[in-house]
Design a protein around this motif. Structure first.
Motif, short mmCIF file in Angstrom:
data_model
loop_
_atom_site.label_atom_id
_atom_site.label_comp_id
_atom_site.label_asym_id
_atom_site.label_seq_id
_atom_site.Cartn_x
_atom_site.Cartn_y
_atom_site.Cartn_z
N GLY A 405 45.39 -6.94 -36.01
CA GLY A 405 44.17 -7.04 -36.80
C GLY A 405 42.94 -7.16 -35.90
N ASP A 406 41.80 -6.78 -36.46
CA ASP A 406 40.57 -6.92 -35.67
C ASP A 406 39.72 -8.09 -36.15
OD1 ASP A 406 39.48 -6.05 -38.02
OD2 ASP A 406 38.58 -4.23 -37.22
N GLY A 407 40.36 -8.98 -36.92
CA GLY A 407 39.64 -10.14 -37.43
C GLY A 407 39.09 -9.88 -38.82
N TYR A 413 40.63 -6.09 -44.23
CA TYR A 413 41.92 -6.23 -43.57
C TYR A 413 42.19 -4.90 -42.88
CZ TYR A 413 42.60 -10.31 -46.60
OH TYR A 413 42.47 -11.50 -47.25
N ASP A 414 42.02 -4.86 -41.56
CA ASP A 414 42.18 -3.60 -40.86
C ASP A 414 42.39 -3.87 -39.38
OD1 ASP A 414 39.65 -4.47 -40.21
OD2 ASP A 414 38.64 -2.58 -40.64
N GLY A 415 42.65 -2.81 -38.65
CA GLY A 415 42.86 -2.96 -37.22
C GLY A 415 43.49 -1.74 -36.61
N ASP A 485 49.20 -12.64 -41.22
CA ASP A 485 48.44 -11.90 -40.22
C ASP A 485 47.59 -10.91 -41.01
OD1 ASP A 485 50.02 -9.52 -40.74
OD2 ASP A 485 51.59 -10.39 -39.49
N GLU A 486 46.76 -10.15 -40.33
CA GLU A 486 45.80 -9.33 -41.07
C GLU A 486 46.50 -8.20 -41.86
OE1 GLU A 486 42.30 -8.84 -38.72
OE2 GLU A 486 41.37 -7.48 -40.17
N ALA A 487 47.67 -7.76 -41.37
CA ALA A 487 48.41 -6.69 -42.08
C ALA A 487 49.25 -7.26 -43.22
CB ALA A 487 49.30 -5.93 -41.10
CA CA Z 1 39.24 -6.65 -40.18
#
Ligand code: CA
Ligand code: FEO
Ligand code: CA
Length: 656
Positions: A405-407, A413-415, A485-487
């Motif tokens: 994730g990129d935060g 929600y992405d990365g 987690d972000e995913a």
């Molecule tokens: Ca993000």
């Protein structure tokens, strides 16, 4: 009931992924050093969905991307959530049963007789619990429908069922015969979008628990696959729990063995060295599974007793390739696609026309994989092309996905992500494991390279219009706040989400990608839901996304399984671009206790096929006390494939 029969109590015990799954710096630096510059390339798709009048292989050979229409608006009025014991479709649509459990499939097959069913009859008839559906064209108005039969609900099939220990041997053999796949010739009714079984049955086929199959690829012949009955480790009888699947550009079907663990007993009596491998796939090794609680298959076929045949379980959990056009084709278990609880096996082509297969492992905290063939797909129907293409899935590289994730400060929600290679032919990329071990114990291999634990990966499929790859993550109520987690952003994820991957350079063979989450499912009033930013007051509630497909406009269609909002499961459609992006609309609902499977929208977009699996599968229901009598109203339910078509004025296209 659902837990026992559907997935062998998978959710009643601890998830078998107990790996710390730490970042292995030495592994990763080796992996990363092999990667060169990302390849750029034109999107080559067009192998998802059927191709109307063209033979499947010929259609795929065109490599044509489905027409990218600017609109793609979904005009139907959504179906309201309900608990009816029936199929409900929007106004202006009709539906009918195409094939139901027990319908004659083979030439001369007997008519279905619920009260006097036999194994011999069942081996010639449509099996139970239909799942993945694909149509292989024989022309514009004829085709071969391939349908998986994932599992059986013995308690709904037999009066007085009390479990495997007290079942008759004939009942057990009926259940074995009701698994597998049917291949059935179907024909269009008039000029409509409605289809029915053809009178001709000479191409029809039933594949079941005792159909001989070949093990192929790098693990074939491994000591891990040898048994007393097959000392060479190259032949196996049957395929188990075939759930979802896919279609190859050369016109074969891929069918996925999912919860195979539930057919085996005796893990406690297996040799000690075999036990970690059994445990990692959810087979208990600390106690004997009682036949009474399960199906009792070991009573009529002792290979299902691991105390006697500990390697037998290693011969299930694969993607199986079958040529539906050849009734004598020997099914092939493709070991290079790994062994796990396979869900999807959807294919696309890389920029240089290698075949890419997206694969999910449907259990809590398991992984997303993909396979990239070493050689290129050869278009055409020549014998040379056919022989070449039928070897493509035996040589290549199997990868597992890692999501970063990129935060969440960006509100998304992405990365980014990477595909970590596990094995290429006979070369293992996992320290301490041989190539054969990686392919037979793929979960253990993925644990070692830092793959991302996902919320039950179900279907994964590339959008033929946009090129993005969509993955359904159906749910995971066991994820704790400390494990998000972000995913996989939601703890106690009851309703699941959909994740979209964009491969680097739009090349499906890329080893890096970006990703985002366009849909977080649930009641739209629940603040944790997200519908790609669309006005949530206008969307249909959706829960537990499972099977995915796309229409010719690239709209995403989502079938659900296990609706945790209290109403029946169904089929939904969602545009993925333009002003309607995120506008989820419910297209149909299935009967009480059923799951929505299969969904297939034909290339001409005039028909939607849906598999209605396990109607009436409700706690406490039985053949003597049914919760559903769909579709015949004769006192018991029959899992069935239906077709849906437009009856109203306007466009004949589904959804349009
Ligand atoms: Ca993000
Ligand atoms: Fe059989 Fe993952 O559904
Ligand atoms: Ca499924």
């Amino acid at each position: 009931m659902t837990c026992v029969y559907r997935c062998g109590n998978q959710c009643a015990h601890e998830p078998p992924n107990t790996s710390g799954n730490e970042y292995f710096g030495d592994v990763m630096s080796r992996v990363l050093s092999r990667r060169g510059l990302l390849r750029a390339g034109a999107l080559v798709a067009g192998v998802g969905g059927i191709a109307g009048a063209l033979p499947a292989a010929a259609a795929a050979a065109t490599g044509a991307t489905a027409p990218a229409r600017a609109g793609g608006a979904l005009t139907f009025t959504p179906v309201a959530p309900n608990t009816r014991d029936d199929v409900t479709v929007p106004d202006g649509y009709g539906w009918d049963v195409v094939l139901r459990w027990g319908d004659p499939v083979l030439p001369g097959a007997p008519e279905f007789d619920f009260e006097h069913q036999t194994a011999e009859a069942q081996r010639q008839q449509f099996g139970y619990n239909c799942d993945y559906v694909m149509l292989f064209p024989l022309g514009p108005d004829r085709g071969l429908l391939t349908v998986n039969h994932e599992y059986t609900n013995e308690e709904l099939m037999f009066h007085g069922w009390q479990g495997g220990a007290s079942a008759t041997e004939e009942q057990i053999r009926i259940s074995m015969a009701a698994h597998g796949m049917s291949v059935v010739e179907v024909e269009r009714v008039g000029h409509t979008g409605r289809w029915r079984p053809a009178q001709r049955r000479h191409r029809n086929r039933r594949i079941h628990t005792h159909t001989p199959m070949l093990l192929t690829g790098p693990a074939a012949g491994s000591d891990l696959l040898k048994t007393k009955a097959d000392p060479n480790g190259r032949w196996v009888l049957g395929m188990l729990n075939n759930c979802s699947g896919g279609r190859t550009p050369w016109g074969t079907v891929l069918t996925c063995e999912e919860n195979f663990h539930q057919y085996f007993v005796g893990g406690d009596g297996a040799p000690e060295p075999a036990k970690p491998g059994l445990q990692r796939y959810g087979i208990p090794t600390d106690r004997r599974i009682p036949s009474s609680g399960y199906r009792g298959w070991e009573r009529v076929d002792e290979r299902f007793d691991l105390a006697k045949h500990p390697n037998e379980a290693n011969r299930f959990g694969y993607v199986v390739e079958i040529d539906p056009y050849d009734p004598d084709f020997v099914p092939r278990k493709r070991t290079h696609l790994g062994r796990f609880k396979h869900e999807a096996a959807n294919t696309t082509l890389s920029a240089d026309r290698r075949v890419v297969v997206y694969l999910g492992d449907d259990e809590r905290f398991e992984y997303i994989y993909k396979f990239v063939s070493r050689h290129r797909y050869l278009p055409g129907d020549s014998r040379k092309a056919r022989e070449h293409n039928l070897r493509l899935l035996d040589e290549g590289t199997l990868y597992v996905a890692r999501f970063t994730g990129d935060g969440t400060a960006d509100g998304q929600y992405d990365g980014t992500g990477e595909w970590i290679p596990l094995v290429s032919g006979n070369v293992s990329h996992v320290p301490g494991m041989t190539a054969e071990e990686v392919l037979v114990f793929t979960r253990l291999a993925a644990d070692k390279v830092g793959a991302t634990k996902m919320d039950r990966p179900e279907d994964i499929e590339r959008n033929p219009v946009t090129g993005e790859v969509y993955a359904a993550l159906t749910n995971n109520t066991r994820r704790t706040p400390g494990q998000v987690d972000e995913a996989n952003p939601r703890p106690a994820n009851k309703h699941g989400h959909v994740l979209a991957i964009r491969e680097a350079g739009d090349d499906a063979a890329a080893e890096r990608f970006t990703w985002h989450i366009p849909l977080v499912c649930g009641d739209p009033n629940d603040p944790s839901t997200y519908f790609a930013g669309y006005d949530k007051s206008k969307v249909s509630p959706i829960s537990c996304p499972d099977n995915l497909t796309f229409d010719a406009a690239g709209n995403l269609w989502i079938a659900t399984d296990g609706n945790a909002l209290g109403s029946n499961d169904g089929l939904f459609a969602m545009p993925v671009r333009g002003p309607e992006r995120g506008h989820v609309k419910q297209f149909l609902t299935v009967p009480h206790g059923a799951e929505t499977c299969g969904p297939l929208i034909t290339a001409d977009q005039r028909t939607c096929f849906v598999a209605v699996q396990h109607p009436g599968e409700v706690d406490g229901a039985s053949a003597d006390n049914p919760a559903s009598t769909w579709p015949d109203r004769r006192g018991f339910p029959r899992p069935s494939v239906i077709c849906v078509w437009r009856t109203g004025p306007g466009s004949p296209r589904i959804g349009a």
